[in-house]
Design an enzyme around this catalytic site. Structure first.
Site, PDB file in Angstrom:
ATOM      1  N   GLY A   1       0.112   3.094   4.340  1.00  0.00           N
ATOM      2  CA  GLY A   1       0.817   3.562   3.526  1.00  0.00           C
ATOM      3  C   GLY A   1       1.531   4.732   3.908  1.00  0.00           C
ATOM      4  O   GLY A   1       1.862   5.703   3.246  1.00  0.00           O
TER       5      GLY A   1
ATOM      6  N   SER B   1       4.753   5.063   4.472  1.00  0.00           N
ATOM      7  CA  SER B   1       5.686   6.295   4.071  1.00  0.00           C
ATOM      8  C   SER B   1       5.589   6.673   2.562  1.00  0.00           C
ATOM      9  O   SER B   1       5.944   7.335   2.235  1.00  0.00           O
ATOM     10  CB  SER B   1       7.048   4.759   4.570  1.00  0.00           C
TER      11      SER B   1
ATOM     12  N   ASP C   1       1.094   2.056  -3.771  1.00  0.00           N
ATOM     13  CA  ASP C   1       1.285   2.521  -2.894  1.00  0.00           C
ATOM     14  C   ASP C   1       1.611   4.361  -2.910  1.00  0.00           C
ATOM     15  O   ASP C   1       0.311   4.860  -2.567  1.00  0.00           O
ATOM     16  CB  ASP C   1       2.316   2.794  -1.668  1.00  0.00           C
TER      17      ASP C   1
HETATM   18  C1  MEV Z   1       2.092  -2.880   0.260  1.00  0.00           C
HETATM   19  O1  MEV Z   1       1.283  -1.586   0.632  1.00  0.00           O
HETATM   20  C2  MEV Z   1       2.053  -3.527  -0.616  1.00  0.00           C
HETATM   21  C3  MEV Z   1       2.364  -4.560  -1.589  1.00  0.00           C
HETATM   22  O2  MEV Z   1       2.278  -5.560  -2.430  1.00  0.00           O
HETATM   23  C4  MEV Z   1       4.197  -4.397  -2.107  1.00  0.00           C
HETATM   24  C5  MEV Z   1       3.679  -3.466  -2.897  1.00  0.00           C
HETATM   25  O3  MEV Z   1       2.809  -3.400  -3.633  1.00  0.00           O
HETATM   26  O4  MEV Z   1       4.797  -2.844  -3.265  1.00  0.00           O
HETATM   27  C6  MEV Z   1       2.667  -5.755  -0.234  1.00  0.00           C
END
Ligand code: MEV
Length: 309
Positions: free
Chosen positions: A94, A96, A139
């Site tokens: 996380g 970003s 996120d």
């Molecule tokens: C990234 O932390 C999680 C994903 O499911 C992407 C998203 O939900 O935006 C891979």
């Protein structure tokens, strides 16, 4: 006058990727933070341990968030943004999202915008979309709110409350990867195998709901079993790889209740839950093979911001 905001990193406990396509995901804020300081300046600039060069293209997301907030609310976009992070970038933890949430919170504080958590998440999403393409929003939702959150696109995120603390083990493969690329790969799998994808997404959505109850009730053994089931679904999508599979195997061999890739996969980190008495030896076992491994306690608080003279 300057404004400072701190936002936690995150780990997806269950449901990553499927959440992009409408399933529930369970995510936790982590006790590792990004700190952003914003002060007025004669020009827009970013000084950071994440983005090294003043004019590099990686700065775009930060400037996008600031420009959008100045346009939508008020405040001058000419600010100096200083970023310090103890969340490793590209590790699925996380970095970003925590950065974008902290930028939004600090800009809001500096300009006395008084934005709600939902509004901060929306502002952070401007940056997240320029980095990842079409993320689900899980996120920034968890980095802003803190704690443990059940998230589904289009529903109000649900905070999962419980007494005491729970512990998770995280292990970083050292392999960086692009979330945008992984999301694209999964979208192609969905196009190719729509029926299979729909069943998996339905199953993993249910699994996330059940996982939230097990975490709440401190059934860590049950939660571990669900993590390993979720890993099988991630493997079938092709977002795990030999290194990550090997790390999951090792976590299980060393006595974890369950383990899986966390985040976009393709690299990044794996997550495990383990019996209390085995956590130390599991962390040492993974560390001895060169994987940065640590135990974290959740829940932790979400973004906070303050002014300094
Ligand atoms: C990234 O932390 C999680 C994903 O499911 C992407 C998203 O939900 O935006 C891979």
């Amino acid at each position: 006058m300057r404004a400072i905001a701190e936002a936690p990193g995150k780990a997806i406990i269950t449901g990553e990727h499927f959440v992009v396509h409408g399933a529930w995901a369970l995510a936790a804020a982590l006790p590792r933070k990004v700190r952003v300081t914003i002060e007025p300046s004669s020009k827009f600039e970013v000084i950071s341990d994440l983005f090294r060069r003043g004019e590099s293209p990686e700065l775009l997301p930060v400037s996008n968030v600031v420009e959008e907030m100045a346009r939508e609310f008020s405040g001058k976009p000419t600010v100096r943004v200083m970023i310090n992070s103890d969340v490793p970038g590209g590790a699925g933890l996380g970095s970003s999202a925590a950065t974008m949430v902290a930028v939004a919170a600090a800009f809001s504080k500096l300009n006395s915008l008084g934005l709600t958590v939902n509004e901060l998440v929306e502002c952070a999403m401007v940056g997240e979309q320029s980095i990842h393409g079409k993320p689900s929003g899980v996120d920034p939702a968890v980095c802003a709110r803190g704690g443990v959150v059940l998230f589904r696109t289009g529903s109000t995120p649900k905070k999962v409350s419980f007494e005491g603390m729970r512990s998770l083990i995280l292990s970083y493969s050292g392999l960086k990867r692009s979330t945008r690329g992984q999301i694209g790969h999964v979208a192609r799998m969905k196009d190719r195998y729509p029926g299979m994808f729909e069943s998996l997404a339905g199953g993993i959505g249910d699994l996330s709901l059940r996982a939230s109850e097990m975490l709440r009730d401190e059934d860590m053994k049950g939660l571990g079993t669900l993590l390993t089931v979720n890993q099988a679904a991630l493997m079938s999508l092709g977002v795990s790889n030999d290194t990550l599979d090997g790390m999951v195997d090792l976590l299980l061999t060393l006595g974890s209740y369950g383990a899986k890739v966390t985040g976009a996969g393709g690299g990044g980190s794996v997550l495990a839950v383990a019996p209390e008495g085995k956590e130390k030896s599991i962390v040492s076992g993974l560390s001895a093979r060169g994987f940065e491994t640590f135990r974290v306690e959740i829940p932790v608080e979400g973004v906070r911001s303050w002014l300094e003279r």
